[in-house]
Design a protein around this motif. Sequence first.
Motif, short mmCIF file in Angstrom:
data_model
loop_
_atom_site.label_atom_id
_atom_site.label_comp_id
_atom_site.label_asym_id
_atom_site.label_seq_id
_atom_site.Cartn_x
_atom_site.Cartn_y
_atom_site.Cartn_z
N GLY A 47 -0.89 16.02 -5.01
CA GLY A 47 -1.39 16.75 -6.17
C GLY A 47 -1.24 18.25 -6.02
O GLY A 47 -0.96 18.96 -6.97
N GLU A 67 -2.05 3.01 -3.54
CA GLU A 67 -1.77 3.94 -4.64
C GLU A 67 -3.05 4.29 -5.40
O GLU A 67 -3.16 5.40 -5.94
N VAL A 68 -3.98 3.36 -5.45
CA VAL A 68 -5.25 3.65 -6.14
C VAL A 68 -5.94 4.84 -5.46
O VAL A 68 -6.39 5.79 -6.12
N ALA A 103 4.45 8.04 -13.93
CA ALA A 103 3.23 8.49 -14.59
C ALA A 103 3.22 10.01 -14.77
O ALA A 103 2.83 10.52 -15.82
N ALA A 104 3.67 10.73 -13.74
CA ALA A 104 3.68 12.20 -13.83
C ALA A 104 4.71 12.66 -14.86
O ALA A 104 4.45 13.59 -15.63
N LEU A 155 8.50 2.11 -3.82
CA LEU A 155 7.91 1.58 -5.05
C LEU A 155 6.71 2.43 -5.48
O LEU A 155 6.61 2.83 -6.65
N VAL A 209 0.14 -1.08 -4.26
CA VAL A 209 -0.83 -0.84 -5.33
C VAL A 209 -2.19 -0.46 -4.76
O VAL A 209 -2.86 0.44 -5.26
N THR A 210 -2.59 -1.14 -3.66
CA THR A 210 -3.89 -0.84 -3.04
C THR A 210 -3.97 0.62 -2.58
O THR A 210 -4.93 1.33 -2.88
N LEU A 229 6.20 4.70 -8.99
CA LEU A 229 5.14 4.56 -9.99
C LEU A 229 4.45 5.90 -10.24
O LEU A 229 4.18 6.28 -11.39
N HIS A 280 4.14 -5.39 -2.43
CA HIS A 280 3.62 -4.81 -3.69
C HIS A 280 2.12 -4.62 -3.66
O HIS A 280 1.58 -3.65 -4.17
N ARG A 281 1.44 -5.61 -3.06
CA ARG A 281 -0.02 -5.55 -3.02
C ARG A 281 -0.50 -4.34 -2.21
O ARG A 281 -1.42 -3.64 -2.60
N SER A 321 -3.79 8.11 -5.84
CA SER A 321 -3.89 8.71 -7.18
C SER A 321 -5.22 9.43 -7.36
O SER A 321 -5.28 10.49 -7.96
N THR A 322 -6.28 8.83 -6.80
CA THR A 322 -7.59 9.50 -6.86
C THR A 322 -7.52 10.83 -6.12
O THR A 322 -8.02 11.86 -6.59
N ALA A 325 -4.85 12.56 -5.67
CA ALA A 325 -3.96 13.47 -6.40
C ALA A 325 -4.74 14.25 -7.46
O ALA A 325 -4.47 15.43 -7.70
N ILE A 326 -5.71 13.58 -8.08
CA ILE A 326 -6.54 14.27 -9.08
C ILE A 326 -7.35 15.37 -8.39
O ILE A 326 -7.42 16.51 -8.86
#
Lengths: 275, 98
Positions: free
Chosen positions: A175, A79-80, A214-215, A206, A76-77, A210, A72-73, A83-84, A86-87
């Motif tokens: 994105g 994914e940050v 969100a999308a 996973l 999430v790491t 997430l 999981h860690r 996601s950036t 993706a923007i």
Amino acid sequence: MPELAVVAVAAGAGVAAAAGTAMGAGGAVLLVPALLIAGVDQTAAAAAGLLTVAAGCTAAGPRQIRQQLVNHRLAVTLEVMASTGAILGAVVAGFLPAVVFAYLLAAVLLFTAATTFLRGGMRNLPEPSLGHDALGEHAGGLGGAYLLTDAVVPYRAARVRLGLALSAVAGTVAGLTGTSGGFLKTPIMSEIMHVPVKVAAATTTLASGLTAVAALAVYLPRGALAPTWGAAAVGGALLGGQLGAWLQQRLPPVVARRSFAALLLVIALGLLARS
Amino acid sequence: MASRHRALADAERRGIWVLRGLSGLALALAVLSLTVAAGGVRPALAYGAIGLVLAGPLVRLAVPARRWVRPPDRRFLVLAGVVAVVLPVVAAVVTAGG
């Protein structure tokens, strides 16, 4: 809506979720092109694809948690950064011609497929001194151990900075394409960061789930997807996700890696054919 | 140490059953929506199935929270978890707007 179309959406979502979950490809990258070819508009196809990813993630959860495959860690790491990216991808999407993007993406996929397919053996080997209490992710770092048949295999993510940078690139691609980008996140984890392919695939499932949730929080309130299509995608993907997690448990790592390479090859050829 | 392992195992077991419940109920609602339901009930059941499925990945993120109990890990969980969920929403808004 004709019943045949509903069955086709459910079957497509099932196959996409099974393949996506088993190999850590998300699933949207398989379903969305198929729906576009079938004449579904781009927004509805993207929403159905993302819903398939979320349903596959939910269905595969119990088995992947029980097997302690997911880190999981790490998810999430990465994914940050993804996601950036993706923007950034969403912003630059309007400036890049679709054909140029398709060729770039196909080239990346072909290169990844070749390196994934040609690599032999296993990087992470079983450690006989470790017991079953060492299984799972280890607190305080990006490592852990997973069970391969009866042996405990420890691992630790390598080249984290490069992995983070490439995750941002994967996010940019996601994105641009409206997918979860799982088909790039898994090879980044397994080939660049040396995380075992089974752990990488489960972790990507996973992370992609997430991203999809969100999308969809944006897509669904705008009425992007008819409820009947949504129900068909959910039904098919829930069954497919369970099948994918079952397959993931049974496939030997080398077979899983080569199956993933074959999947990437199919996606790349599909992209080239479409463009 | 043994009690800590037991607490983790209990949390994971609860998470597994929650996910199984979500999957089973979502599948049942989806099938009902596509087969026996009619009129206004049909979309309501479909949206119910979709809502349950969307909760799944968030439950999966919450399951290992008990594992991250040491202070640096707790801080990481809060920061990264929030960023990992909020950033994709921003990305999706930008995508949908563009």
